[in-house]
Design a protein around this motif. Structure first.
Motif, PDB file in Angstrom:
ATOM      1  N   UNK A  84       8.896  40.424  51.040  1.00 35.95           N
ATOM      2  CA  UNK A  84       9.226  39.119  51.610  1.00 35.95           C
ATOM      3  C   UNK A  84       8.133  38.755  52.607  1.00 35.95           C
ATOM      4  N   UNK A  85       7.643  37.524  52.502  1.00 38.32           N
ATOM      5  CA  UNK A  85       6.621  37.061  53.449  1.00 38.32           C
ATOM      6  C   UNK A  85       7.227  35.943  54.294  1.00 38.32           C
ATOM      7  N   UNK A  86       7.147  36.120  55.605  1.00 42.97           N
ATOM      8  CA  UNK A  86       7.643  35.099  56.528  1.00 42.97           C
ATOM      9  C   UNK A  86       6.493  34.128  56.816  1.00 42.97           C
ATOM     10  N   UNK A  87       6.734  32.849  56.550  1.00 37.67           N
ATOM     11  CA  UNK A  87       5.692  31.828  56.706  1.00 37.67           C
ATOM     12  C   UNK A  87       6.115  30.851  57.808  1.00 37.67           C
ATOM     13  N   UNK A  88       5.174  30.511  58.658  1.00 41.97           N
ATOM     14  CA  UNK A  88       5.489  29.678  59.825  1.00 41.97           C
ATOM     15  C   UNK A  88       5.462  28.187  59.549  1.00 41.97           C
ATOM     16  N   UNK A  89       6.296  27.741  58.632  1.00 44.21           N
ATOM     17  CA  UNK A  89       6.484  26.306  58.400  1.00 44.21           C
ATOM     18  C   UNK A  89       7.966  26.100  58.139  1.00 44.21           C
ATOM     19  N   UNK A  90       8.515  25.025  58.664  1.00 44.04           N
ATOM     20  CA  UNK A  90       9.929  24.764  58.429  1.00 44.04           C
ATOM     21  C   UNK A  90      10.197  23.281  58.363  1.00 44.04           C
ATOM     22  N   UNK A  91      11.485  22.919  58.367  1.00 45.38           N
ATOM     23  CA  UNK A  91      11.770  21.494  58.174  1.00 45.38           C
ATOM     24  C   UNK A  91      11.358  20.652  59.377  1.00 45.38           C
ATOM     25  N   UNK A  92      11.227  21.257  60.568  1.00 43.28           N
ATOM     26  CA  UNK A  92      10.705  20.469  61.690  1.00 43.28           C
ATOM     27  C   UNK A  92       9.247  20.078  61.449  1.00 43.28           C
ATOM     28  N   UNK A  93       8.586  20.788  60.553  1.00 49.25           N
ATOM     29  CA  UNK A  93       7.213  20.430  60.185  1.00 49.25           C
ATOM     30  C   UNK A  93       7.192  19.457  59.017  1.00 49.25           C
ATOM     31  N   UNK A  94       8.354  19.193  58.455  1.00 47.81           N
ATOM     32  CA  UNK A  94       8.443  18.280  57.324  1.00 47.81           C
ATOM     33  C   UNK A  94       8.619  18.963  55.981  1.00 47.81           C
ATOM     34  N   UNK A  95       8.739  20.274  55.965  1.00 47.61           N
ATOM     35  CA  UNK A  95       9.011  20.965  54.705  1.00 47.61           C
ATOM     36  C   UNK A  95      10.487  20.731  54.375  1.00 47.61           C
ATOM     37  N   UNK A  96      10.786  20.076  53.270  1.00 46.25           N
ATOM     38  CA  UNK A  96      12.165  19.649  53.038  1.00 46.25           C
ATOM     39  C   UNK A  96      13.112  20.817  52.762  1.00 46.25           C
ATOM     40  N   UNK A  97      14.180  20.851  53.526  1.00 47.08           N
ATOM     41  CA  UNK A  97      15.158  21.934  53.402  1.00 47.08           C
ATOM     42  C   UNK A  97      15.807  21.939  52.023  1.00 47.08           C
ATOM     43  N   UNK A  98      15.857  20.753  51.385  1.00 50.91           N
ATOM     44  CA  UNK A  98      16.477  20.658  50.053  1.00 50.91           C
ATOM     45  C   UNK A  98      15.732  21.497  49.008  1.00 50.91           C
ATOM     46  N   UNK A  99      14.507  21.887  49.294  1.00 47.06           N
ATOM     47  CA  UNK A  99      13.742  22.702  48.334  1.00 47.06           C
ATOM     48  C   UNK A  99      14.032  24.197  48.479  1.00 47.06           C
ATOM     49  N   UNK A 100      14.936  24.564  49.381  1.00 46.49           N
ATOM     50  CA  UNK A 100      15.301  25.973  49.592  1.00 46.49           C
ATOM     51  C   UNK A 100      15.700  26.639  48.282  1.00 46.49           C
ATOM     52  N   UNK A 142       7.305  20.319  44.506  1.00 46.71           N
ATOM     53  CA  UNK A 142       8.035  20.152  45.769  1.00 46.71           C
ATOM     54  C   UNK A 142       8.866  18.871  45.759  1.00 46.71           C
ATOM     55  N   UNK A 143       8.360  17.851  45.089  1.00 43.63           N
ATOM     56  CA  UNK A 143       9.100  16.597  44.997  1.00 43.63           C
ATOM     57  C   UNK A 143      10.370  16.791  44.170  1.00 43.63           C
ATOM     58  N   UNK A 144      10.221  17.429  43.024  1.00 39.89           N
ATOM     59  CA  UNK A 144      11.379  17.676  42.168  1.00 39.89           C
ATOM     60  C   UNK A 144      12.384  18.577  42.870  1.00 39.89           C
ATOM     61  N   UNK A 145      11.876  19.615  43.514  1.00 35.56           N
ATOM     62  CA  UNK A 145      12.766  20.584  44.158  1.00 35.56           C
ATOM     63  C   UNK A 145      13.543  19.958  45.312  1.00 35.56           C
ATOM     64  N   UNK A 146      12.962  18.972  45.968  1.00 33.39           N
ATOM     65  CA  UNK A 146      13.600  18.391  47.155  1.00 33.39           C
ATOM     66  C   UNK A 146      14.299  17.080  46.864  1.00 33.39           C
ATOM     67  N   UNK A 147      13.992  16.475  45.695  1.00 31.44           N
ATOM     68  CA  UNK A 147      14.539  15.148  45.415  1.00 31.44           C
ATOM     69  C   UNK A 147      13.877  14.046  46.227  1.00 31.44           C
ATOM     70  N   UNK A 148      12.735  14.330  46.813  1.00 29.85           N
ATOM     71  CA  UNK A 148      12.036  13.326  47.615  1.00 29.85           C
ATOM     72  C   UNK A 148      10.859  12.756  46.838  1.00 29.85           C
ATOM     73  N   UNK A 149      10.589  11.452  47.002  1.00 31.45           N
ATOM     74  CA  UNK A 149       9.374  10.902  46.404  1.00 31.45           C
ATOM     75  C   UNK A 149       8.129  11.572  46.998  1.00 31.45           C
TER      76      UNK A 149
END
Ligand SMILES: Cc1ncc(COP(=O)(O)O)c(C=O)c1O
Lengths: 224, 350
Positions: free
Chosen positions: A132-148, A198-205
């Motif tokens: 497991x690799x922990x990466x320092x980006x999250x939804x506060x950075x704009x990575x959409x949580x819906x792509x989890x 990422x768009x498909x995974x999150x449902x975001x344009x």
């Protein structure tokens, strides 16, 4: 005593390609000539309006859309055309290389057994003994949580799924049997296929993905 | 008007005091990471300390240094560190360090000195599998910290972990793992004064998880950590509200465009959403980059609109938007970009 400002913290990078932008501007100008418009709304779709305007001006563009929304339709001939041009300039049509690639940094790695739960809600469990690799980006950075548990991240030669819930500042990538190291670059997207994923995974344009990127993500231009 | 995020300082102070009262005499550390969940750390950090929190959790060292520069003298806790971070400035500015690995511990030891030891909180992974030592790594980490403490370069201030907020059962299992880690440390002669595990969820509902300190985050911003109760149900008040106005742009009959879109933090993927316009809910039909189409017979250009705000006034809450966008309220408030102006209100100005 060291200065408080010298520490930069985690690397979170929106890598912008001046070559990709130059090619897009050429195409825009050859299509529209002096009527070419560059859409700078929402900080140029998250790319950084000041730098985009500067570069577009240098290339010969003299018309820009900045919003607010009241003044965009009439003076540029309809929002649809501005949108199309935004897709061209920023590479957001699903086919072009996006102008912006999103990269994070591996903070730590961990080897765990098959069936290990990961992140909030334990909505993901490893299918095998995994790194497991922990990466320092999250939804506060704009990575959409819906792509989890849906989108993938590339670290070195390997691509792994986002394991479990994307958190505010962190996400975990399941690399299966592959190994990576702290400090390695984690690429969320850097081409049409990965951005579309990422768009498909999150449902975001596509445009929403870049527009959401936060201020902790440093915009860095590469000139080559 | 363009979109504006209004931050209700009275609501924030009320929430922090509510949390303090709920867990007293246990201390409250307030999480102000991610620029105080998008609300603005520079304003809310000091406010939290004035309202009942005794320390702040900031995620990264640079944010802690910014608070020190602003004159904050309380305990500041940073726990997510870039690989290879030099901890010297953290030690110089008396920042408490969350330490997850042997490598981080050694670097903390190198940054510390007997005159000014590195203050560390050792992290055990109790199931979340982000950072923190795995149980098999724990005894060696604790033992090495004890040695560095005896050399005077490290001060072991805390042992901590973070819960997965999965279910009461899973939290109980994690609590057991935490107690096991405390027992292992005690058997090695390490019993630091600040044991901390719970955040909003367990801090609110599980007294047995509070130990010496609770690190509250989302609840202080008025948003519930639970699926079965809203912040309003818990007696918390919404802190952030997102405001804009009706545009003059032509819209289909019975509709209006409002001046806020996904570039202003309106969740692009929301389905079935509504905004507050002319004293009623107006349903959202289309979300563009800088404007949103809503269905409303009322509403005139220039009229104020609340995208999300205080449910006690009828406005849609951030939690409702979270449900419409299939996410959690945390992502709604942190999703309002920094370029949207924050307007801080309190007292008469609210
Ligand atoms: C280590 C740590 N402590 C406390 C918190 C606050 O959590 P919450 O917002 O659920 O209260 C967080 C946030 O994720 C965290 O990462």
């Amino acid at each position: 005593m060291s200065s408080p400002t010298e520490l930069s913290g985690l690397r979170r990078t929106a890598r912008l390609s001046s070559v990709t932008l130059a090619e897009a501007l050429d195409e825009l100008l050859s299509r529209h000539g002096e009527h070419a418009v560059v859409d700078l709304r929402a900080d140029a779709y998250g790319h950084g309006a000041a730098e985009i305007e500067h570069r577009a001006s240098a290339a010969g563009v003299s018309r820009f859309v900045r919003g607010p929304a009241d003044d965009h339709p009439s003076d540029v001939g309809g929002e649809a055309s501005a949108m199309l041009d935004a897709a061209l300039i920023y590479g957001l049509d699903g086919e072009r290389t996006p102008l912006l690639a999103l990269e994070g940094e591996v903070i730590a790695t961990k080897t765990v057994d098959e069936g290990t739960p990961v992140s909030y809600g334990y909505r993901y469990r490893t299918a095998q003994r995994s790194t497991l690799a922990l990466v320092g980006l999250g939804y506060a950075d704009g990575v959409p949580r819906a792509a989890s548990s849906r989108a993938t991240v590339r670290i070195g030669q390997h691509r792994g799924i986002v394991a479990g819930s994307i958190a505010m500042d962190q996400l975990v990538v399941d690399l299966g049997g592959h190994s990576v190291a702290p400090g390695d670059v984690a690429v969320l997207w850097d081409d049409a296929a990965s951005l579309s994923e990422w768009s498909t995974a999150s449902g975001l344009p596509l445009a929403a993905l870049t527009t959401r990127l936060g201020t902790r993500v440093q915009r860095l231009w590469s000139e080559s | 008007m363009t979109a504006k995020a209004r931050i209700d300082l009275d609501a924030f102070a009320h929430n922090v005091a509510t949390l303090r009262d709920r867990v007293a005499p246990v201390d409250v550390m307030l999480a102000v990471k991610a620029d105080a969940y998008g609300h603005g750390m520079a304003r809310l950090g000091p406010m939290a300390l004035a309202s009942g929190a005794t320390s702040l959790a900031v995620l990264e060292i640079p944010a802690a240094l910014a608070l020190r520069e602003a004159g904050v003298e309380h305990r500041l806790f940073a726990w997510l560190h870039a690989p290879g971070t030099d901890f010297t400035s953290a030690v110089d500015h008396e920042i408490d360090l969350g330490v997850s690995s042997m490598d981080e511990l050694e670097r903390a030891g190198r940054a510390g000195s007997p005159a000014r030891p590195a203050v560390v909180h050792l992290k055990i992974d109790t199931g979340l599998h982000r950072n923190g030592a795995l149980p098999e790594q724990w005894p060696a980490l604790v033992e090495r910290a004890r040695v560095l403490q005896s050399e005077g370069v490290v001060q072991i201030e805390g042992i901590w972990s973070h819960l997965a907020d999965t279910s009461p059962h899973d939290d109980a299992v994690a609590l057991g793992a935490f107690n096991d880690a405390l027992a292992v440390a005690a058997s090695l002669g390490v019993e630091p004064p600040v044991r901390h595990l719970a955040a909003s969820s367990a801090g609110w509902r599980e007294p047995g998880a509070r130990f010496d300190m609770v690190r509250f985050g989302i609840a202080a911003y008025g948003i519930s950590p639970f699926g079965d109760a809203t912040g309003h149900d818990l007696g918390l008040r919404a802190v952030m509200s997102l405001h804009t106005t009706v545009l003059g742009a032509s819209a289909p009959t019975g509709h209006h465009w409002i001046a806020a879109g996904f570039g202003d933090g309106v969740p692009a993927a929301a389905v079935g959403a509504s905004v507050w316009l002319s004293g009623e809910r107006a349903s959202v039909e289309r979300i563009e980059i800088d404007r949103t189409l809503v269905r409303s017979k009322l509403g005139v250009p220039g009229e104020p609109v609340v995208v999300f705000g205080e449910p006690g006034r009828g406005e849609p809450s951030a939690e409702e938007w979270a449900a419409w966008a299939d996410t959690i309220g945390d992502e709604i408030v942190t999703g309002v970009p920094a370029r949207v102006e924050r307007e801080y209100v309190s007292g008469e100005n609210r």
